[in-house]
Structures are given as structure tokens and as C-alpha cells.
Design a protein around this motif. Sequence first.
Motif, PDB file in Angstrom:
ATOM      1  N   THR A   1       0.839  -1.199   0.000  1.00 36.23           N
ATOM      2  CA  THR A   1       0.000   0.000   0.000  1.00 36.23           C
ATOM      3  C   THR A   1       0.875   1.251   0.000  1.00 36.23           C
ATOM      4  O   THR A   1       0.644   2.189  -0.761  1.00 36.23           O
ATOM      5  N   ASN A   2       1.898   1.226   0.857  1.00 39.69           N
ATOM      6  CA  ASN A   2       2.822   2.363   0.909  1.00 39.69           C
ATOM      7  C   ASN A   2       3.478   2.599  -0.443  1.00 39.69           C
ATOM      8  O   ASN A   2       3.644   3.737  -0.877  1.00 39.69           O
ATOM      9  N   LEU A   3       3.860   1.483  -1.084  1.00 37.15           N
ATOM     10  CA  LEU A   3       4.536   1.604  -2.371  1.00 37.15           C
ATOM     11  C   LEU A   3       3.624   2.269  -3.391  1.00 37.15           C
ATOM     12  O   LEU A   3       4.023   3.234  -4.057  1.00 37.15           O
ATOM     13  N   SER A   4       2.372   1.782  -3.494  1.00 35.93           N
ATOM     14  CA  SER A   4       1.511   2.368  -4.525  1.00 35.93           C
ATOM     15  C   SER A   4       1.168   3.807  -4.165  1.00 35.93           C
ATOM     16  O   SER A   4       1.090   4.671  -5.041  1.00 35.93           O
ATOM     17  N   GLN A   5       1.029   4.101  -2.867  1.00 33.61           N
ATOM     18  CA  GLN A   5       0.753   5.472  -2.438  1.00 33.61           C
ATOM     19  C   GLN A   5       1.910   6.391  -2.815  1.00 33.61           C
ATOM     20  O   GLN A   5       1.710   7.466  -3.387  1.00 33.61           O
ATOM     21  N   SER A   6       3.136   5.935  -2.536  1.00 36.01           N
ATOM     22  CA  SER A   6       4.264   6.818  -2.814  1.00 36.01           C
ATOM     23  C   SER A   6       4.524   6.932  -4.315  1.00 36.01           C
ATOM     24  O   SER A   6       5.007   7.963  -4.787  1.00 36.01           O
ATOM     25  N   GLN A   7       4.153   5.874  -5.065  1.00 31.40           N
ATOM     26  CA  GLN A   7       4.273   5.992  -6.531  1.00 31.40           C
ATOM     27  C   GLN A   7       3.283   7.023  -7.063  1.00 31.40           C
ATOM     28  O   GLN A   7       3.604   7.823  -7.945  1.00 31.40           O
ATOM     29  N   LEU A   8       2.083   7.010  -6.482  1.00 32.43           N
ATOM     30  CA  LEU A   8       1.058   7.981  -6.853  1.00 32.43           C
ATOM     31  C   LEU A   8       1.536   9.398  -6.542  1.00 32.43           C
ATOM     32  O   LEU A   8       1.411  10.310  -7.365  1.00 32.43           O
ATOM     33  N   ASP A   9       2.134   9.552  -5.341  1.00 33.94           N
ATOM     34  CA  ASP A   9       2.666  10.859  -4.939  1.00 33.94           C
ATOM     35  C   ASP A   9       3.724  11.332  -5.921  1.00 33.94           C
ATOM     36  O   ASP A   9       3.769  12.508  -6.296  1.00 33.94           O
ATOM     37  N   THR A  10       4.590  10.401  -6.324  1.00 36.17           N
ATOM     38  CA  THR A  10       5.646  10.750  -7.263  1.00 36.17           C
ATOM     39  C   THR A  10       5.046  11.262  -8.563  1.00 36.17           C
ATOM     40  O   THR A  10       5.485  12.295  -9.102  1.00 36.17           O
ATOM     41  N   GLN A  11       4.025  10.547  -9.056  1.00 36.45           N
ATOM     42  CA  GLN A  11       3.402  10.974 -10.319  1.00 36.45           C
ATOM     43  C   GLN A  11       2.764  12.348 -10.176  1.00 36.45           C
ATOM     44  O   GLN A  11       2.881  13.191 -11.073  1.00 36.45           O
ATOM     45  N   ALA A  12       2.120  12.576  -9.042  1.00 34.28           N
ATOM     46  CA  ALA A  12       1.473  13.868  -8.821  1.00 34.28           C
ATOM     47  C   ALA A  12       2.504  14.988  -8.818  1.00 34.28           C
ATOM     48  O   ALA A  12       2.309  16.037  -9.437  1.00 34.28           O
ATOM     49  N   THR A  13       3.641  14.735  -8.129  1.00 36.49           N
ATOM     50  CA  THR A  13       4.681  15.755  -8.075  1.00 36.49           C
ATOM     51  C   THR A  13       5.265  16.001  -9.458  1.00 36.49           C
ATOM     52  O   THR A  13       5.498  17.158  -9.855  1.00 36.49           O
ATOM     53  N   LEU A  14       5.476  14.913 -10.207  1.00 36.09           N
ATOM     54  CA  LEU A  14       6.004  15.065 -11.570  1.00 36.09           C
ATOM     55  C   LEU A  14       5.042  15.890 -12.414  1.00 36.09           C
ATOM     56  O   LEU A  14       5.463  16.770 -13.183  1.00 36.09           O
ATOM     57  N   ALA A  15       3.733  15.633 -12.262  1.00 35.33           N
ATOM     58  CA  ALA A  15       2.735  16.390 -13.015  1.00 35.33           C
ATOM     59  C   ALA A  15       2.807  17.864 -12.642  1.00 35.33           C
ATOM     60  O   ALA A  15       2.765  18.745 -13.512  1.00 35.33           O
ATOM     61  N   ALA A  16       2.969  18.134 -11.340  1.00 35.79           N
ATOM     62  CA  ALA A  16       3.051  19.519 -10.870  1.00 35.79           C
ATOM     63  C   ALA A  16       4.260  20.213 -11.488  1.00 35.79           C
ATOM     64  O   ALA A  16       4.182  21.372 -11.924  1.00 35.79           O
ATOM     65  N   ILE A  17       5.378  19.471 -11.552  1.00 35.50           N
ATOM     66  CA  ILE A  17       6.590  20.063 -12.124  1.00 35.50           C
ATOM     67  C   ILE A  17       6.384  20.379 -13.605  1.00 35.50           C
ATOM     68  O   ILE A  17       6.753  21.449 -14.090  1.00 35.50           O
ATOM     69  N   SER A  18       5.757  19.448 -14.318  1.00 40.13           N
ATOM     70  CA  SER A  18       5.601  19.681 -15.761  1.00 40.13           C
ATOM     71  C   SER A  18       4.621  20.822 -16.038  1.00 40.13           C
ATOM     72  O   SER A  18       4.761  21.539 -17.009  1.00 40.13           O
ATOM     73  N   LYS A  19       3.633  21.029 -15.155  1.00 44.62           N
ATOM     74  CA  LYS A  19       2.666  22.117 -15.342  1.00 44.62           C
ATOM     75  C   LYS A  19       3.278  23.469 -15.014  1.00 44.62           C
ATOM     76  O   LYS A  19       2.938  24.484 -15.611  1.00 44.62           O
ATOM     77  N   PHE A  20       4.204  23.441 -14.029  1.00 46.21           N
ATOM     78  CA  PHE A  20       4.671  24.689 -13.450  1.00 46.21           C
ATOM     79  C   PHE A  20       5.185  25.690 -14.483  1.00 46.21           C
ATOM     80  O   PHE A  20       4.837  26.853 -14.468  1.00 46.21           O
ATOM     81  N   THR A  21       6.007  25.233 -15.432  1.00 50.19           N
ATOM     82  CA  THR A  21       6.667  26.176 -16.336  1.00 50.19           C
ATOM     83  C   THR A  21       5.799  26.562 -17.528  1.00 50.19           C
ATOM     84  O   THR A  21       6.201  27.366 -18.349  1.00 50.19           O
TER      85      THR A  21
END
Lengths: 464, 295
Positions: B266-286
Amino acid sequence: MSGLYGTLSIALSALATSQQALETTSNNVANANTEGYSRERVVLEPGAPVTFGSLSLGTGVVLDKIESLRDPILEIQLNQETQQQSRLDAELQQLQQIQTAFSSATSGIGADITNFFNSLQQLSPDPSNLALRQAVLTAAGNLATDFNAAANNLATQRSNLNQTVVQDVGEVNTLTAEIANLSRQISILQNLHEDASPLVDQQTSLIRQLSGLVDVQVIPTDQGISLMTSNGTALVSGIQSFALSTQIASDGTQHVMSGTRDITGSLMGGSLAGTIHIRDQEIPGVLNQLDQLAAGFSNAINAANAEGYILSDSEPPTLGGNIFTTPPVGVTGAAAAMQVAITDPTLIAASSDGTPGSNGNLANLSAVHDQAVANGQTPLDFYSNLVFQVGSTTSNTSADADAASQILQQLNDQRGSVSGVSLDEEAANMVQYQTAYQASARVVSTVDALLADAVNLGIDTAVQ
Amino acid sequence: MRVNPNPMPDLLAALNQDQLAVQQASMEIASGRTVNVPSDNPVAAALLVENNDEATFNNGYLQSLTVIQGQLSTADSALGSAVTALQRASTLGIEGANGTLSDSDRASIANELQGIQSELVSLANTSYEGRYLFGGTITTIPPFVLNGGSPSGVYYVGNNGINKVSVGGGYTLAVNQPGSQLFSAQGNDVFLALNNLILALQSNVGIGDAVGALNAASSYFSAQRVFYGNAMNQAESQTTYLNAAKLQISQQENTLSAADLAQAATNLSQSQLDTQATLAAISKFTQNNLFDYLK
């Protein structure tokens, strides 16, 4: 001055300042990603008015100054937190390397100790069995080898850190020299009343880098700034820098010297302090515990072996000798030097009466498992305590490093909110100054038309 | 308050945190353990060292008990055979005491008893995996040697040594009885009694007394055999105890360090989800700023 030329002059001042403001905006945009750059803004002032009788007339706009937006208090906090975080990071990296030797409960020194005693247990029902005796020697050999490896790895790590100290001191000297040099250039520009902001930014950035290495405090002085470590060692004073040096001490470690003063032990922050702490405190501490354990264990086993008789038919029976080589006096180096002293399995003194079938002395050898051999503790209690210490030091340092890096991140956010370049803001400024420029240009063209009218006054002109 | 216009370092730090969490969860799943380095849980890491010691010794004691049990049962069955042989000798002695027998009948009984004597010597010299079981701690040579010069017809060349072996729980088990306390016990020496019976039959003097003495020595001998029965029972119950402890030790190890795989997954899939969300935020930012809208 008044009249149309006065108006023209006012419009020209506006054109000039708008252009200047656009240039500043452009510079901000260009440096949006420059590390340590503080955004600049133009400060405009109305031109000094001229008075005609009771009338006071404006004379346009003048550029008062271009100012950099930075918060000196924040910069000091950033320096301090950088020192803290760099020290913790340097320590954490090394501690993580140290703890690898203690990572497994089923291999390494702890398991070797267990396996050694278990090999004695296996020999106990069949004490004359040569294969089982050989297994005891093999277990002893594994233990000695793992003690050697742990001690040697720590020694290697320590000598690498010694090199790091030398490199770090070299880097400190390069940075302080550059900082002093920048102080000189800044003071020249300031004397000429020119904008020294880019150099101040550069200097601030270098001080930040220096904070990564040592704990410097910035003290403003008449000649710019002084940099001092928290123990009062001057690194930069105005336009002069004072280089640190390294000197090999009698124990082979590189000491940090300020002139003839040894400041090795008094550095509090920055990676240099972290490196020195690991090199001079943590590693010697762990090594000393390994030495105590190796020496205490070897001595206890040797003493127990000397109480019994070896496997032989000789009459009278022969007492046992050392199983491990005698540890050095004062225990230092015992872990690195630990070695099995015998290769002949018959020399294990299992017998308590000289007969080959007696296992009486194996009980004495096995009893070392529960004997206080180092610091009043049994071998395994001592070892597991060491594992706990190494683990808790690492985990505490890791928690501290996390906290420090979060504080640093927050401070950097604050710095960004004061000094960071916002492209939206710059775009808005650009529009604003562009409009101002266009308006002033319009005034110029209007004045031009009015002047033409004035020049052509009285001449018929065809009205279209 | 003015917002920090460049949140990129924050986003990268967040990404780093997310990736660390992914790494931690993956490591737990891969190793099945929550304690992979001491700093993961210093207290558990220290206790695991002790736990490994207990587990290793638990197995070690079980292994020792297997060896001991083999040795004990070999000794016990040799003694059982010896008891049977002594009973046969006693029966023969009673037969020989019958006054109607001729000299040659008694001689042949004496012969038969000599056969029992050498059988007894060979039983007393029983070995297990090359070790003589009834020589005390002198295990490398046969402890009983037939010799007509001795009053008992044999010499004992062993000693009185008894070995004890630790079998866990602070408990030690004596694993042998020396032949000097079994076959040649002072006052109840079965070899002496047997040899005296042979001599009595040969001389036809005091056969009845000799049979009586043999019976007395035999019953003492039988009583001594109880030692092995007891030792085997103790070994058996200690084996049962250790097997139960084994389970407990491994449960303790699990409590200290086993990863809860469902939780880790559960932790693994949660943290993978978090990673994707952060990556999405980074790509949107600029993507957008005011410059894009200026024409």
C-alpha cells in the motif's frame, strides 16, 4: 525652464527613465534562473521643480537608483542553516557507510561470535572429532576476518576523510580569496557611486558556498565585510583574506591551522566540521569498541583454552595454548590484528583431564559466551549495544538533517519571495514601462508639431 | 505577501521525498524486512543480534541432542543385551548348582558361561561412531580387556569420567556412565561375579553362593541402566521444548523485523502515486506566464 522646450525636456527624461526601467526588467528576466541573483527595481523621483514667483513647475522624472531586493537578516539565517545542514549531511553520509558493517544480524561479527560458540556446542558431545574441531577453528577464523575487515574499512574511511579535510580547506581558501577580491571591487564601484549589486549578489552566493564548508559569521565593517568562524578565527577582513592550512599531527590526521593556531576541534558548522567530527570522534569511537571486544574476547578464549588439555596421547597431558594471537597491550589495533594462532585442530583444549573423550573444558570455553569480556558486558551484549549506538546515532543524525533541510527550504522560499524574479511581474512591468515610453514619445511628437506651428507662425498654409 | 516565484527547488525536494518513500517501500517488499540497516530501528537491530544467537543455539542444541540420543540409545540397547546375557548366566548357574550333574556337564556349563563372558566384554566395549561408550572419557580404546590374570577375568582400562553437554535453557545432561560404575561397580562387579561362578563350576565349590552373588550384581547392574532411560527421556522432553522455543524465537524475529507486506505494498503504490502527482506539478509549473499572453 519652461515653454515647449521645457515640455520636450520633460518628455525626454521620461523616455530615458522608461528605457532604463525596461533595461532593468530585461536584466531581471535574463537572470531569472541565476543562482543567488536578487531582483532589481528602478526607483524614480520627480525632477527638482523650478519656481516662477508663486508657481512651482515640475521638470520631469529622474532615476534615483536601481536597488536590489534582498533581506540581510534572511541571508544570515540562510548562512547559519546552510552550515548546520552541510555538517549534518556530511556526518550522515559517513554514518550510513559506517553502519553497513553492522547491518545484518545473521552475518558479520555478531553472527560470527554466535557461530563460534555454536561450533563449541557441536563439539561437546563428540570432543575428539577432528572435523568438528576444524569447524571451531573455521568459525574462529571467520570471526577474526570480520573483525579485520570492519577495522580496515573504518581505517580506510578515516583516511579518505583526511583527504576530504585537505580538499575542503583548499576550497575554503579559494572562496575566502574570491570574497576578499569581490570586496575590493565592490568598494571601488561604491566609491565611484556605481551599481555594485551584481557583485554583492556574487559575494553573497560565495559566502553561502563557504557556509557549506565552515561556520562563518558575516560582520559588516567600514571596509565592507569581515568573515569569522564562530571560534573567532578571521577568514576575511575587508579586502584581505587569511588562508587556513593543514598540518599532519602525530596521529597521522590532518589538522586545520589558522597561522600557528590549531582550530581543528573548534569548528562548529559546515561539512568540514562534520567530516572532522566523524574522523576524530565517531570512527575512533567505533574502532575502539571493536578493539575492546576483539581483545576481551581473544583474552577470555585464550584463558579458557589454557585451563584444559589438547587432544594428544602424551603423558603427562599438554595444556592448551592461545587460540587467538595475544592482543596488543592497551587494546588499540586489536580488531585489525586479530588472528587465529593455530591451524592444528587438536590444539583446542576440550579435555579437562587429558583424556581424548573428555569435554570438560569445553564448558569453560563456552562459558565465555556469558562472561563479561569488555566493559563488564558479555561479547554479544557488548556487540549488540554497539549496533544500537551506531544505529541510533545514524537515525538521530538523519532526523536532524531532515529537519535542517526543511528549515533551509523554508528560508529559501522566503528568500525567493523577497529576491526571486517573477516573470509575471516582469511582464507587467514591461507593459507598464512600454506604455510610459509610448506616452512620452507621443508628447515628443506633439511638441514637435507645436514647434512646427510656432516656426510657421504667420505663414499661410493650405488647409486641406 | 509576495509569493516565491520559483517553487522548483521545493518541487524537486518533494520529488526526492516521494522517491525515497518508493525506495523504502520497495526495499521492504524485496527483503521482507523493516530493519535493513541499524538506523531503521536501532533497538530492533540490537535485539536481532540476540535473537540470531538464540535461534542459532536453539538449532545447535537440537543438533547436539540428535547426536546424544543416538549415543544414549546405542548404550541403552547394549546394556539391555547385557542384562539378557546375565539372566542367561544366572539360569545356567542354577542349572549347574544341581548336585546330580557330572563334572563334564558342569565343565560344559562353565564353557557356555565363558562364552557369555566374552559376549559381555564385547557389549561393554560397544562404540558409537568410533567412540567407546563405557570407558568414561577414555573413548579411543576398548575399555574392557579379557585377561585371565585378573580376579574378574577382565581389566578396566577406562576412567571414571562423565561428560556433560549443555542442551539449552541452562540445562546440562550427563551423557555417559563409565564402565567402572556399570560393569565393574565396587561390590557389584558383574565380571567378577561371572568369573567366580565359572571358577565355582569348574571346582564344584560354592556354586549356589556364586549364583546368589551374580544375581545380586545383575540386579544392581539393571538398576544402573535406568540412568540411560532417564537421560533419553530428558533428551526427548528437551527436544520437544526446543522445538516449541524455535517457533517462539522466529515469531520474535518476525515481530522485530518482518515487513507487513500488505502495508508495504500500500505504501509503495501510495508513494508511486505521490511521485506521479509531483512530476505532473513540475511539468505544469513552467507552462504559462504573463509573457505568453502579451501580443
